[in-house]
Design a protein around this motif. Structure first.
Motif, PDB file in Angstrom:
ATOM      1  N   ALA A   1       0.828  -1.203   0.000  1.00 56.03           N
ATOM      2  CA  ALA A   1       0.000   0.000   0.000  1.00 56.03           C
ATOM      3  C   ALA A   1       0.865   1.258   0.000  1.00 56.03           C
ATOM      4  O   ALA A   1       0.587   2.213  -0.729  1.00 56.03           O
ATOM      5  N   VAL A   2       1.917   1.278   0.824  1.00 59.06           N
ATOM      6  CA  VAL A   2       2.791   2.447   0.884  1.00 59.06           C
ATOM      7  C   VAL A   2       3.481   2.659  -0.462  1.00 59.06           C
ATOM      8  O   VAL A   2       3.551   3.786  -0.979  1.00 59.06           O
ATOM      9  N   TRP A   3       3.968   1.593  -1.056  1.00 57.45           N
ATOM     10  CA  TRP A   3       4.664   1.686  -2.340  1.00 57.45           C
ATOM     11  C   TRP A   3       3.738   2.229  -3.426  1.00 57.45           C
ATOM     12  O   TRP A   3       4.090   3.158  -4.164  1.00 57.45           O
ATOM     13  N   GLY A   4       2.539   1.666  -3.527  1.00 61.34           N
ATOM     14  CA  GLY A   4       1.609   2.088  -4.569  1.00 61.34           C
ATOM     15  C   GLY A   4       1.101   3.506  -4.370  1.00 61.34           C
ATOM     16  O   GLY A   4       1.033   4.296  -5.319  1.00 61.34           O
ATOM     17  N   MET A   5       0.740   3.851  -3.135  1.00 68.67           N
ATOM     18  CA  MET A   5       0.213   5.186  -2.878  1.00 68.67           C
ATOM     19  C   MET A   5       1.293   6.253  -2.995  1.00 68.67           C
ATOM     20  O   MET A   5       1.020   7.383  -3.421  1.00 68.67           O
ATOM     21  N   ALA A   6       2.539   5.921  -2.644  1.00 66.73           N
ATOM     22  CA  ALA A   6       3.618   6.901  -2.761  1.00 66.73           C
ATOM     23  C   ALA A   6       3.847   7.282  -4.218  1.00 66.73           C
ATOM     24  O   ALA A   6       4.086   8.455  -4.537  1.00 66.73           O
ATOM     25  N   ARG A   7       3.784   6.318  -5.118  1.00 66.34           N
ATOM     26  CA  ARG A   7       4.007   6.627  -6.529  1.00 66.34           C
ATOM     27  C   ARG A   7       2.919   7.522  -7.091  1.00 66.34           C
ATOM     28  O   ARG A   7       3.170   8.322  -8.003  1.00 66.34           O
ATOM     29  N   THR A   8       1.695   7.412  -6.554  1.00 65.33           N
ATOM     30  CA  THR A   8       0.585   8.205  -7.069  1.00 65.33           C
ATOM     31  C   THR A   8       0.422   9.527  -6.329  1.00 65.33           C
ATOM     32  O   THR A   8       0.160  10.564  -6.957  1.00 65.33           O
ATOM     33  N   LEU A   9       0.580   9.510  -5.020  1.00 69.18           N
ATOM     34  CA  LEU A   9       0.224  10.664  -4.200  1.00 69.18           C
ATOM     35  C   LEU A   9       1.419  11.484  -3.727  1.00 69.18           C
ATOM     36  O   LEU A   9       1.235  12.584  -3.211  1.00 69.18           O
ATOM     37  N   ALA A  10       2.625  10.967  -3.882  1.00 66.62           N
ATOM     38  CA  ALA A  10       3.831  11.736  -3.537  1.00 66.62           C
ATOM     39  C   ALA A  10       4.865  11.572  -4.643  1.00 66.62           C
ATOM     40  O   ALA A  10       6.004  11.154  -4.389  1.00 66.62           O
ATOM     41  N   PRO A  11       4.497  11.911  -5.878  1.00 68.36           N
ATOM     42  CA  PRO A  11       5.381  11.622  -7.008  1.00 68.36           C
ATOM     43  C   PRO A  11       6.476  12.663  -7.249  1.00 68.36           C
ATOM     44  O   PRO A  11       7.382  12.417  -8.045  1.00 68.36           O
ATOM     45  N   ASP A  12       6.384  13.829  -6.605  1.00 68.43           N
ATOM     46  CA  ASP A  12       7.372  14.877  -6.839  1.00 68.43           C
ATOM     47  C   ASP A  12       8.080  15.224  -5.537  1.00 68.43           C
ATOM     48  O   ASP A  12       7.733  14.727  -4.453  1.00 68.43           O
TER      49      ASP A  12
END
Length: 400
Positions: free
Chosen positions: A134-145
């Motif tokens: 969950a952390v890996w997937g959400m980080a790529r979408t919600l903290a991409p920059d």
């Protein structure tokens, strides 16, 4: 551009019930892990809501007292199937764990020994894999920059160095304020919104009922054992910030000192609650079943279960119509971008504590967790397959 979070089409309460029954039977690992299961099943596979809308719901429910994962599930059921869908989601997600714990209340001795301890530990390792995914997937979408990654990192530091539910709320609040400053360039002027079927009047009524019950039940508790039972569980559910684990000391303080439940029975039920899928608040069903004073048994389990969940759901219904209107404004979108990045940080902190530190006690635990993570992320295995595989391996190896 399609508005954030909008669902393509409505579902039926039956569809919602079936989806959440599957989750209720397979979602091991506690509230943080449940959010990972929800994301995999309802965001990625079924596409009931997009990543941003889902993270918005998570952020909202982190702010409110009560069982965050059950509140998110209730909101998703409401979004997909209306009020009956919300009821179907809560019932289907809660009923399996409640039933398992009531059965345990009547046959606790059968779950002891090395096999049971190994099985419990295997389920904790499952939670590591699920939360990491969950952390890996959400980080790529919600903290991409860089800016949102920085907000997520700051949220990790806030939660790790100022432990407790207040730190989680502070981290989300910081994320929202930072988003207003750093994330305005990403905000869009969309006019759509998540279509919750909750009017402002219904929200006001729900909030009024929440506070009325909180004030009146203690005044009536001495007049009836039934009201005293409802009051104890309602107050515990109303005062919980930070997820299901926080309710345990509150319930212990309410039930053990007056002798309603022995401390040994309370701790045995706590151990069993870690080994069943679904919300940890279902522990209330076990306590209602084993209580000394009446009502107890099946009736006590049902009353305790409804009473402990009711305040959190009332608060959610009260907040939804106002949040729904708030989030469509550009400034609110910027704040939610920051808050969503903070949610990633909170999940990342939870991956370490309590998930990692309670499960990874030896090299073999790390190997099992890594296997589960790769099965979920690389081989795209169904979560229930990973649950069964790692739990069975844990039971075969025995406790660490």
């Amino acid at each position: 551009m399609q508005p954030t979070g909008v669902v393509e089409q409505r579902g039926t309460p039956g569809e919602v019930f079936r989806a959440f029954l599957k989750l209720g039977l397979t979602s091991f690992g506690g509230p943080i892990a449940h959010l990972g299961y929800f994301r995999d099943e309802l965001v990625i596979r079924r596409k009931w809501i997009d990543e941003e809308g889902y993270a918005d719901l998570v952020a909202l429910c982190q702010f409110l007292p009560g069982p965050a994962s059950s509140q998110v599930g209730f909101a998703l059921g409401l979004l997909r199937g209306g009020p009956l869908g919300a009821l179907a989601a809560w019932t289907a997600f809660t009923l399996p764990s409640a039933a398992f714990l009531v059965i345990f209340a009547f046959g606790a001795a059968a779950f002891s020994g090395p096999f049971g301890a190994g099985l419990l530990h295997g389920l904790k390792v499952v939670a590591v894999a699920v939360v990491a995914q969950a952390v890996w997937g959400m980080a790529r979408t919600l903290a991409p920059d860089r800016r949102r990654a920085g907000i997520a990192l700051a949220a990790v530091l806030i939660v790790m160095f100022a432990a407790g539910s207040i730190a989680q709320m502070a981290a989300i609040g910081f994320g929202g304020l930072a988003g207003l400053w750093l994330c305005r360039n990403g905000a869009t002027s969309m006019t759509g919104h998540l279509r919750f079927q909750v009017s402002r009047m219904a929200g006001v009524v729900a909030l009024a009922l929440f506070f009325l019950l909180l004030a009146v039940l203690p005044l009536l508790a001495e007049q009836s054992p039934l009201v005293a039972l409802v009051d104890a569980f309602y107050r515990a559910g109303a005062l919980v910030f930070g997820g299901g684990h926080v309710v345990l000391p509150l319930l212990q303080a309410e039930l053990v000192p007056p002798g309603w439940v022995s401390n040994d029975a309370f701790l045995a039920g706590y151990g069993a609650a870690q080994a069943v899928p679904g919300p940890l608040f279902s522990f209330a069903a076990y306590l209602g079943a084993v209580m000394g004073p009446h009502p107890n048994g099946i009736a006590g389990a049902a009353i305790a279960l409804v009473a402990v969940f009711l305040p959190g759901l009332l608060l959610l219904v009260g907040a939804l119509p106002f949040w729904d209107a708030f989030r469509i404004h550009p400034a609110a979108q910027a704040a939610m971008r920051g808050a969503n990045a903070a949610v990633v940080g909170i999940l990342g902190a939870a991956l370490y504590s309590p998930v990692w530190v309670s499960a990874i006690l030896a090299p073999r635990d790390f190997a099992l967790a890594l296997t589960g993570f790769l099965l979920l992320t690389v081989w795209k295995a169904q979560p229930w397959i990973v649950v069964v595989l790692l739990a069975a391996t844990g039971a075969a190896l025995g406790p660490t």
